[in-house]
Design an enzyme around this catalytic site. Structure first.
Site, short mmCIF file in Angstrom:
data_model
loop_
_atom_site.label_atom_id
_atom_site.label_comp_id
_atom_site.label_asym_id
_atom_site.label_seq_id
_atom_site.Cartn_x
_atom_site.Cartn_y
_atom_site.Cartn_z
N GLY A 1 0.85 -5.23 0.81
CA GLY A 1 -0.27 -5.33 -0.13
C GLY A 1 0.13 -5.89 -1.48
O GLY A 1 -0.70 -6.47 -2.19
N GLU B 1 -0.03 -9.44 -1.08
CA GLU B 1 -1.43 -9.81 -0.89
C GLU B 1 -2.22 -9.80 -2.19
O GLU B 1 -3.05 -10.68 -2.42
CB GLU B 1 -2.07 -8.87 0.15
CG GLU B 1 -1.49 -9.12 1.55
CD GLU B 1 -1.89 -8.05 2.55
OE1 GLU B 1 -1.62 -6.85 2.30
OE2 GLU B 1 -2.46 -8.41 3.60
N ALA C 1 0.85 -1.19 0.00
CA ALA C 1 0.00 0.00 0.00
C ALA C 1 0.89 1.24 0.00
O ALA C 1 2.01 1.21 0.53
CB ALA C 1 -0.89 -0.02 1.24
N GLU D 1 4.42 -5.28 7.23
CA GLU D 1 3.58 -4.28 7.89
C GLU D 1 3.94 -4.08 9.34
O GLU D 1 3.82 -2.99 9.90
CB GLU D 1 2.09 -4.66 7.77
CG GLU D 1 1.51 -4.55 6.37
CD GLU D 1 1.67 -5.81 5.52
OE1 GLU D 1 2.48 -6.69 5.90
OE2 GLU D 1 0.98 -5.92 4.51
N1 CAA Z 1 4.60 3.34 -0.29
C1 CAA Z 1 5.01 4.53 -0.70
N2 CAA Z 1 6.22 4.76 -1.25
C2 CAA Z 1 7.04 3.71 -1.34
C3 CAA Z 1 6.69 2.42 -0.92
C4 CAA Z 1 5.39 2.26 -0.36
N3 CAA Z 1 4.94 1.06 0.03
N4 CAA Z 1 7.75 1.59 -1.13
C5 CAA Z 1 8.72 2.32 -1.68
N5 CAA Z 1 8.32 3.61 -1.80
C6 CAA Z 1 9.06 4.74 -2.33
C7 CAA Z 1 10.03 5.31 -1.29
O1 CAA Z 1 9.38 6.18 -0.41
C8 CAA Z 1 11.04 6.01 -2.17
O2 CAA Z 1 10.49 7.25 -2.60
P1 CAA Z 1 11.49 8.54 -2.78
O3 CAA Z 1 12.43 8.12 -3.91
O4 CAA Z 1 10.54 9.61 -3.17
O5 CAA Z 1 12.19 8.72 -1.47
C9 CAA Z 1 11.09 5.10 -3.40
O6 CAA Z 1 9.90 4.32 -3.39
C10 CAA Z 1 12.28 4.17 -3.33
O7 CAA Z 1 12.24 3.48 -2.09
P2 CAA Z 1 13.55 3.27 -1.17
O8 CAA Z 1 14.39 4.48 -1.21
O9 CAA Z 1 13.07 2.79 0.16
O10 CAA Z 1 14.27 2.09 -1.99
P3 CAA Z 1 15.15 0.87 -1.43
O11 CAA Z 1 15.71 0.19 -2.64
O12 CAA Z 1 16.05 1.30 -0.34
O13 CAA Z 1 14.05 -0.13 -0.74
C11 CAA Z 1 11.95 -1.31 -0.57
C12 CAA Z 1 12.99 -0.71 -1.51
C13 CAA Z 1 12.53 -2.52 0.16
C14 CAA Z 1 10.76 -1.76 -1.44
C15 CAA Z 1 11.52 -0.25 0.48
O14 CAA Z 1 11.14 0.91 -0.22
C16 CAA Z 1 10.40 -0.66 1.35
O15 CAA Z 1 10.61 -1.35 2.35
N6 CAA Z 1 9.13 -0.23 1.05
C17 CAA Z 1 8.01 -0.39 1.90
C18 CAA Z 1 7.50 -1.83 1.93
C19 CAA Z 1 6.34 -1.95 2.90
O16 CAA Z 1 6.47 -1.69 4.07
N7 CAA Z 1 5.13 -2.39 2.41
C20 CAA Z 1 3.95 -2.52 3.20
C21 CAA Z 1 3.08 -1.31 3.04
S1 CAA Z 1 1.67 -1.28 4.12
C22 CAA Z 1 0.56 -2.37 3.40
O17 CAA Z 1 0.79 -2.88 2.33
C23 CAA Z 1 -0.70 -2.60 4.16
C24 CAA Z 1 -1.57 -3.68 3.60
O18 CAA Z 1 -1.46 -4.83 3.97
C25 CAA Z 1 -2.59 -3.39 2.60
#
Ligand code: CAA
Length: 257
Positions: free
Chosen positions: A108, A111, A64, A131
């Site tokens: 998500g 998922e 998400a 999450e």
């Molecule tokens: N939402 C919004 N933005 C996201 C994102 C997310 N889930 N995942 C990555 N991004 C964005 C980052 O904010 C970043 O944006 P900027 O360039 O503007 O700063 C860009 O994508 C690149 O991300 P990173 O700098 O973090 O890149 P990385 O290579 O170091 O790491 C990653 C990549 C492992 C995917 C890391 O970004 C990450 O851990 N993302 C989040 C994953 C997460 O926690 N997902 C669960 C979300 S909650 C959910 O999904 C609830 C549900 O069950 C429905």
């Protein structure tokens, strides 16, 4: 601005690409509404027999969109019917959907891949439910579909530690149907989807319904559902054609009826 969801048609297969590369394909309402309308379009198109949902080489979807939801209050999520309103559209699609996962399928993202009928993974795929690291929990089926797919031990491990699992582990534990080299993922997935789409559409839909019933009911009831669907298939012109073609040693020509 390019659309966040791209629809392509490849012969009898509908391909849906999530296209937010700047945010690792994070799933916001625009993406989820876009996937929903692409699915509706492909479902209404009689020429389409199978659907593929994919992202890009780096991410299927990183979950998400955290920036979009971080300030939500309970009433915002409840009133908007968050997740249920548009994400669950994937689950109601009657045509088969293959998730072609390269790169991250997190939260998500994992998922929605599990809402599809099967997952084909690139060698670089990474699956996880992180999450817990954000102070919340999986909200689109992670705590329910993951244990059904891979068992309690690994589902607990992933959901409670937030760690990622690679494609080999994901295939070994039953989350993933097949693994391909990353640069061949789409080609191979489309080929499998074309095979499915070449069969009788009502039979394909009946099989999808019957397999899904296995997760919703007892074995006795599931077997009865299967048996009745099997009996019903004898009412199809395609069953007559399929069996006649076998006897006549020729390729069947299915009419989807
Ligand atoms: N939402 C919004 N933005 C996201 C994102 C997310 N889930 N995942 C990555 N991004 C964005 C980052 O904010 C970043 O944006 P900027 O360039 O503007 O700063 C860009 O994508 C690149 O991300 P990173 O700098 O973090 O890149 P990385 O290579 O170091 O790491 C990653 C990549 C492992 C995917 C890391 O970004 C990450 O851990 N993302 C989040 C994953 C997460 O926690 N997902 C669960 C979300 S909650 C959910 O999904 C609830 C549900 O069950 C429905």
């Amino acid at each position: 601005m390019s659309p966040s969801v791209i629809m392509e048609t490849h012969d009898k297969v509908g391909l849906i690409r999530i296209n937010r590369p700047e945010a690792f394909n994070a799933l916001n309402d625009e993406v989820m509404d876009g996937i929903g309308s692409a699915l509706a379009g492909f479902e209404a198109d009689e020429a389409i027999g199978c659907i593929v949902l994919t992202g890009n080489d780096k991410a299927f979807a990183a979950g998400a969109d955290i920036a979009a939801i971080k300030d939500f209050g309970y009433m915002d999520t409840y009133k908007a019917d968050f997740i249920t309103r548009n994400w669950e559209r994937i689950k109601t699609c009657r045509k088969p959907i293959i998730a072609a996962v390269a790169g991250y399928a997190l939260g998500g993202g994992c998922e929605i891949a599990m809402m599809c009928d099967m997952i084909f993974a690139a060698e670089n795929a990474k699956f996880g439910q992180p999450e817990i690291k954000l102070g919340t929990l999986p909200g689109a089926g992670g705590t329910q579909r993951l244990p059904r797919a891979i068992g309690k031990a690994k589902a607990m491990d992933l959901c409670l530690t937030g760690r990622m699992m690679d494609a080999v582990e994901a295939e070994r534990c039953g989350l993933v149907a097949r693994i391909f080299p990353t640069d061949r993922l789409i080609e191979e997935t489309l080929a499998a989807a074309q095979t499915i789409a070449s069969y009788s559409q009502p039979v394909v839909m009946m099989i999808k319904e019957a397999v899904n019933r296995a997760f919703e009911t007892s074995l006795t009831e599931g077997l009865l559902f299967e048996r009745r669907s099997f009996h019903a298939s004898f009412a199809l012109e395609d069953q007559k054609e399929g069996m006649t073609a076998f006897i006549e040693k020729r390729k069947p020509v299915f009419k989807n009826r």
